[in-house]
Every structure is written in C-alpha cells, then in structure tokens.
Design a protein around this motif. Structure first.
Motif, PDB file in Angstrom:
ATOM      1  N   ARG A  70      37.931  41.413  43.951  1.00  0.00           N
ATOM      2  CA  ARG A  70      38.373  40.795  42.704  1.00  0.00           C
ATOM      3  C   ARG A  70      39.820  41.180  42.438  1.00  0.00           C
ATOM      4  O   ARG A  70      40.272  42.248  42.847  1.00  0.00           O
ATOM      5  CB  ARG A  70      37.490  41.268  41.541  1.00  0.00           C
ATOM      6  CG  ARG A  70      37.726  40.472  40.285  1.00  0.00           C
ATOM      7  CD  ARG A  70      36.620  40.650  39.261  1.00  0.00           C
ATOM      8  NE  ARG A  70      37.144  40.197  37.976  1.00  0.00           N
ATOM      9  CZ  ARG A  70      37.067  40.876  36.857  1.00  0.00           C
ATOM     10  NH1 ARG A  70      36.465  42.029  36.804  1.00  0.00           N
ATOM     11  NH2 ARG A  70      37.577  40.393  35.760  1.00  0.00           N
ATOM     12  N   PHE A  71      40.532  40.311  41.719  1.00  0.00           N
ATOM     13  CA  PHE A  71      41.912  40.562  41.327  1.00  0.00           C
ATOM     14  C   PHE A  71      42.065  40.178  39.865  1.00  0.00           C
ATOM     15  O   PHE A  71      41.429  39.247  39.388  1.00  0.00           O
ATOM     16  CB  PHE A  71      42.874  39.725  42.180  1.00  0.00           C
ATOM     17  CG  PHE A  71      42.782  40.028  43.643  1.00  0.00           C
ATOM     18  CD1 PHE A  71      43.499  41.081  44.190  1.00  0.00           C
ATOM     19  CD2 PHE A  71      41.968  39.283  44.476  1.00  0.00           C
ATOM     20  CE1 PHE A  71      43.412  41.376  45.536  1.00  0.00           C
ATOM     21  CE2 PHE A  71      41.868  39.572  45.823  1.00  0.00           C
ATOM     22  CZ  PHE A  71      42.586  40.613  46.358  1.00  0.00           C
ATOM     23  N   THR A  72      42.920  40.909  39.157  1.00  0.00           N
ATOM     24  CA  THR A  72      43.153  40.628  37.740  1.00  0.00           C
ATOM     25  C   THR A  72      44.609  40.897  37.408  1.00  0.00           C
ATOM     26  O   THR A  72      45.158  41.922  37.804  1.00  0.00           O
ATOM     27  CB  THR A  72      42.261  41.513  36.842  1.00  0.00           C
ATOM     28  OG1 THR A  72      40.894  41.275  37.165  1.00  0.00           O
ATOM     29  CG2 THR A  72      42.477  41.211  35.383  1.00  0.00           C
ATOM     30  N   MET A 127      32.009  38.210  27.576  1.00  0.00           N
ATOM     31  CA  MET A 127      32.755  38.893  28.635  1.00  0.00           C
ATOM     32  C   MET A 127      31.842  39.197  29.821  1.00  0.00           C
ATOM     33  O   MET A 127      32.232  39.013  30.970  1.00  0.00           O
ATOM     34  CB  MET A 127      33.385  40.179  28.098  1.00  0.00           C
ATOM     35  CG  MET A 127      34.596  39.931  27.226  1.00  0.00           C
ATOM     36  SD  MET A 127      35.336  41.453  26.590  1.00  0.00           S
ATOM     37  CE  MET A 127      35.954  42.191  28.068  1.00  0.00           C
ATOM     38  N   ALA A 128      30.613  39.637  29.543  1.00  0.00           N
ATOM     39  CA  ALA A 128      29.662  39.919  30.626  1.00  0.00           C
ATOM     40  C   ALA A 128      29.342  38.641  31.398  1.00  0.00           C
ATOM     41  O   ALA A 128      29.241  38.660  32.630  1.00  0.00           O
ATOM     42  CB  ALA A 128      28.400  40.547  30.061  1.00  0.00           C
ATOM     43  N   GLU A 129      29.202  37.530  30.687  1.00  0.00           N
ATOM     44  CA  GLU A 129      28.955  36.250  31.366  1.00  0.00           C
ATOM     45  C   GLU A 129      30.129  35.869  32.253  1.00  0.00           C
ATOM     46  O   GLU A 129      29.947  35.372  33.370  1.00  0.00           O
ATOM     47  CB  GLU A 129      28.689  35.150  30.341  1.00  0.00           C
ATOM     48  CG  GLU A 129      27.345  35.279  29.655  1.00  0.00           C
ATOM     49  CD  GLU A 129      27.127  34.249  28.560  1.00  0.00           C
ATOM     50  OE1 GLU A 129      27.992  33.360  28.346  1.00  0.00           O
ATOM     51  OE2 GLU A 129      26.079  34.332  27.888  1.00  0.00           O
ATOM     52  N   ARG A 130      31.326  36.119  31.779  1.00  0.00           N
ATOM     53  CA  ARG A 130      32.513  35.792  32.576  1.00  0.00           C
ATOM     54  C   ARG A 130      32.559  36.640  33.846  1.00  0.00           C
ATOM     55  O   ARG A 130      32.873  36.137  34.921  1.00  0.00           O
ATOM     56  CB  ARG A 130      33.777  36.002  31.740  1.00  0.00           C
ATOM     57  CG  ARG A 130      35.031  35.538  32.458  1.00  0.00           C
ATOM     58  CD  ARG A 130      36.257  35.673  31.608  1.00  0.00           C
ATOM     59  NE  ARG A 130      36.328  34.574  30.660  1.00  0.00           N
ATOM     60  CZ  ARG A 130      37.372  34.339  29.881  1.00  0.00           C
ATOM     61  NH1 ARG A 130      38.423  35.141  29.935  1.00  0.00           N
ATOM     62  NH2 ARG A 130      37.381  33.332  29.054  1.00  0.00           N
ATOM     63  N   VAL A 131      32.238  37.925  33.726  1.00  0.00           N
ATOM     64  CA  VAL A 131      32.205  38.797  34.910  1.00  0.00           C
ATOM     65  C   VAL A 131      31.160  38.291  35.900  1.00  0.00           C
ATOM     66  O   VAL A 131      31.404  38.222  37.101  1.00  0.00           O
ATOM     67  CB  VAL A 131      31.944  40.266  34.520  1.00  0.00           C
ATOM     68  CG1 VAL A 131      31.620  41.117  35.735  1.00  0.00           C
ATOM     69  CG2 VAL A 131      33.150  40.834  33.792  1.00  0.00           C
ATOM     70  N   TYR A 132      29.990  37.920  35.395  1.00  0.00           N
ATOM     71  CA  TYR A 132      28.950  37.383  36.269  1.00  0.00           C
ATOM     72  C   TYR A 132      29.463  36.148  37.009  1.00  0.00           C
ATOM     73  O   TYR A 132      29.268  36.005  38.215  1.00  0.00           O
ATOM     74  CB  TYR A 132      27.683  37.037  35.476  1.00  0.00           C
ATOM     75  CG  TYR A 132      26.719  36.231  36.314  1.00  0.00           C
ATOM     76  CD1 TYR A 132      25.924  36.855  37.270  1.00  0.00           C
ATOM     77  CD2 TYR A 132      26.645  34.846  36.184  1.00  0.00           C
ATOM     78  CE1 TYR A 132      25.078  36.111  38.069  1.00  0.00           C
ATOM     79  CE2 TYR A 132      25.801  34.106  36.984  1.00  0.00           C
ATOM     80  CZ  TYR A 132      25.017  34.735  37.930  1.00  0.00           C
ATOM     81  OH  TYR A 132      24.202  33.988  38.738  1.00  0.00           O
ATOM     82  N   ASN A 136      29.740  35.814  41.006  1.00  0.00           N
ATOM     83  CA  ASN A 136      28.970  34.762  41.657  1.00  0.00           C
ATOM     84  C   ASN A 136      29.885  33.810  42.430  1.00  0.00           C
ATOM     85  O   ASN A 136      29.525  33.344  43.520  1.00  0.00           O
ATOM     86  CB  ASN A 136      28.141  33.997  40.627  1.00  0.00           C
ATOM     87  CG  ASN A 136      27.121  33.109  41.274  1.00  0.00           C
ATOM     88  OD1 ASN A 136      26.268  33.585  42.022  1.00  0.00           O
ATOM     89  ND2 ASN A 136      27.209  31.814  41.011  1.00  0.00           N
ATOM     90  N   GLU A 137      31.068  33.544  41.882  1.00  0.00           N
ATOM     91  CA  GLU A 137      32.026  32.685  42.570  1.00  0.00           C
ATOM     92  C   GLU A 137      32.365  33.261  43.942  1.00  0.00           C
ATOM     93  O   GLU A 137      32.373  32.546  44.938  1.00  0.00           O
ATOM     94  CB  GLU A 137      33.293  32.541  41.725  1.00  0.00           C
ATOM     95  CG  GLU A 137      34.390  31.745  42.399  1.00  0.00           C
ATOM     96  CD  GLU A 137      35.659  31.739  41.576  1.00  0.00           C
ATOM     97  OE1 GLU A 137      36.171  30.634  41.332  1.00  0.00           O
ATOM     98  OE2 GLU A 137      36.144  32.827  41.190  1.00  0.00           O
ATOM     99  N   GLU A 140      29.354  32.961  46.340  1.00  0.00           N
ATOM    100  CA  GLU A 140      29.203  31.590  46.831  1.00  0.00           C
ATOM    101  C   GLU A 140      30.313  31.206  47.811  1.00  0.00           C
ATOM    102  O   GLU A 140      30.059  30.478  48.769  1.00  0.00           O
ATOM    103  CB  GLU A 140      29.124  30.614  45.665  1.00  0.00           C
ATOM    104  CG  GLU A 140      27.802  30.749  44.922  1.00  0.00           C
ATOM    105  CD  GLU A 140      27.555  29.666  43.906  1.00  0.00           C
ATOM    106  OE1 GLU A 140      28.435  28.785  43.692  1.00  0.00           O
ATOM    107  OE2 GLU A 140      26.460  29.680  43.310  1.00  0.00           O
ATOM    108  N   LEU A 141      31.522  31.692  47.580  1.00  0.00           N
ATOM    109  CA  LEU A 141      32.597  31.439  48.556  1.00  0.00           C
ATOM    110  C   LEU A 141      32.194  31.959  49.930  1.00  0.00           C
ATOM    111  O   LEU A 141      32.358  31.270  50.938  1.00  0.00           O
ATOM    112  CB  LEU A 141      33.894  32.132  48.125  1.00  0.00           C
ATOM    113  CG  LEU A 141      34.836  31.394  47.204  1.00  0.00           C
ATOM    114  CD1 LEU A 141      36.014  32.301  46.821  1.00  0.00           C
ATOM    115  CD2 LEU A 141      35.342  30.117  47.819  1.00  0.00           C
ATOM    116  N   LEU A 142      31.676  33.179  49.972  1.00  0.00           N
ATOM    117  CA  LEU A 142      31.330  33.794  51.249  1.00  0.00           C
ATOM    118  C   LEU A 142      30.087  33.173  51.877  1.00  0.00           C
ATOM    119  O   LEU A 142      29.969  33.120  53.098  1.00  0.00           O
ATOM    120  CB  LEU A 142      31.136  35.301  51.067  1.00  0.00           C
ATOM    121  CG  LEU A 142      32.389  36.076  50.669  1.00  0.00           C
ATOM    122  CD1 LEU A 142      32.048  37.526  50.367  1.00  0.00           C
ATOM    123  CD2 LEU A 142      33.468  35.985  51.732  1.00  0.00           C
TER     124      LEU A 142
END
Length: 193
Positions: A70-72, A127-132, A136-137, A140-142
């Motif tokens: 992840r990157f931010t 915020m927790a939903e956004r992290v999920y 998940n993104e 799914e990419l992998l």
C-alpha cells in the motif's frame, strides 16, 4: 477549514463542535525520508493523517524480500487497522518514501471520540470500509489481473505512483520482478510508438 476537518467531512459531516473535541489532542510529527512511522513487531498506537510526504506499507516475506502492499500520500491516512484495533504487534511497516509530516490520532483518543459522538463513530466505520476496499483492490489485482493489466490499472488509477516510488517498489507492489516490469513497460511503449 483545517485539512483534517475537510478530510473527515469528505467521509461524513463532522460538526465544528465534534472537530473541536479532536484537534487539541492531535499530535504533529515529522518523519524523515527513509524513517519508519511503524515497524513490524510494534503495536500501531495511532491513525495517521498525512499532511505532506509519501509512505509505503510493506512486509518482509519468508524469502527476506520486501513486499509493498500500500502507498499513501498527502491528504490520506495510514494505519495498520488489525494492529490498531487489537493492540497487538503489526506484521507490517510504514516507511516514509520522502520527508513527511503527519498528524497522529492516538488509539485512546479515537476510542474516546467513538464513545462521545455518533459522527465520530460513523467516520471510524467509513474509514475502516475504505481500508477494506483498498486491501481488497490489491488482492483482486493479484488474483484476477495479468501483470500487464496490473501495471495498466495502476498507471490509470494511481499515476502518482509512477513518479513517487522506485521501479523495484512498483514491481513488488505488482507482484513481479523488476526485470519483468521493465519488459512490460517496454512492450507497452512499443505499442504506442
């Protein structure tokens, strides 16, 4: 409006009164390039809002290689929610890719805000939903994309990554070797040329 207030309002409206409960307890921190905000084995004691700079979240795999997941950057937040929620040691590390400044929202403060305000409880859930969704993104990419499709997805959805991180870090995020990423980029440039 304070950038942190604007960020939270983007999730759910937070009144000036609710924001005033938070602001005096926020801890500003400077993080040097290459320094860790969180290291594997430490408990994640806060949620961090990035005001300037860029971070990567990674872990060290069984083979000893770092895997970026992840990157931010500025106006984003970072935490290891698993460690933050359970107050158990993290398996991940957050490292500054460039010099950064963050605002720390300590665990005790977040829990107190949840108890005192329905608005903060809603913000926490969102915020927790956004992290999920972010985690998940990546899964799914992998799982469902070819390496070339992963690169194209990142190029379209997160073009800042192509300039903010090294090719080795990008290759790790995409789940390919740096040499494979070079071949993918070369092939794509040939198609356009």
């Amino acid at each position: 409006m304070h950038p942190l207030h604007a960020f939270f309002n983007g999730l759910w409206p937070v009144s000036d009164q609710d924001f005033a409960r938070l602001l005096p307890h926020v801890e500003p921190r400077a993080v040097a390039k290459g320094a860790h905000l969180l290291e594997a084995g430490q408990v994640c004691e806060a949620v961090f809002f990035v005001t300037t700079g860029f971070f990567r979240m990674y872990y060290v795999g069984p083979d000893g290689h770092e895997v970026n997941c992840r990157f931010t950057g500025a106006n984003g937040f970072l935490t290891d929610f698993q460690s933050f929620l359970t107050q158990q040691p993290s398996r991940y590390a957050w490292q500054a890719v460039q010099a950064a400044e963050v605002l720390a929202l300590p665990h005790a403060l977040v829990q107190q805000l949840y108890r005192k305000s329905p608005a903060w409880e809603r913000v926490g859930r969102l915020m927790a939903e956004r992290v999920y969704q972010q985690l998940n993104e990546r899964v799914e990419l992998l799982q469902f994309y070819t390496p070339t499709q992963r690169y194209e997805y990142v190029r379209q959805q997160y073009p800042e990554l192509l300039t903010q991180i090294s090719q080795a870090q990008l290759a790790s995020y995409l789940g390919v070797q740096p040499e494979s990423l070079s071949r993918i980029r070369h092939r794509l440039s040939q198609k356009k040329g």
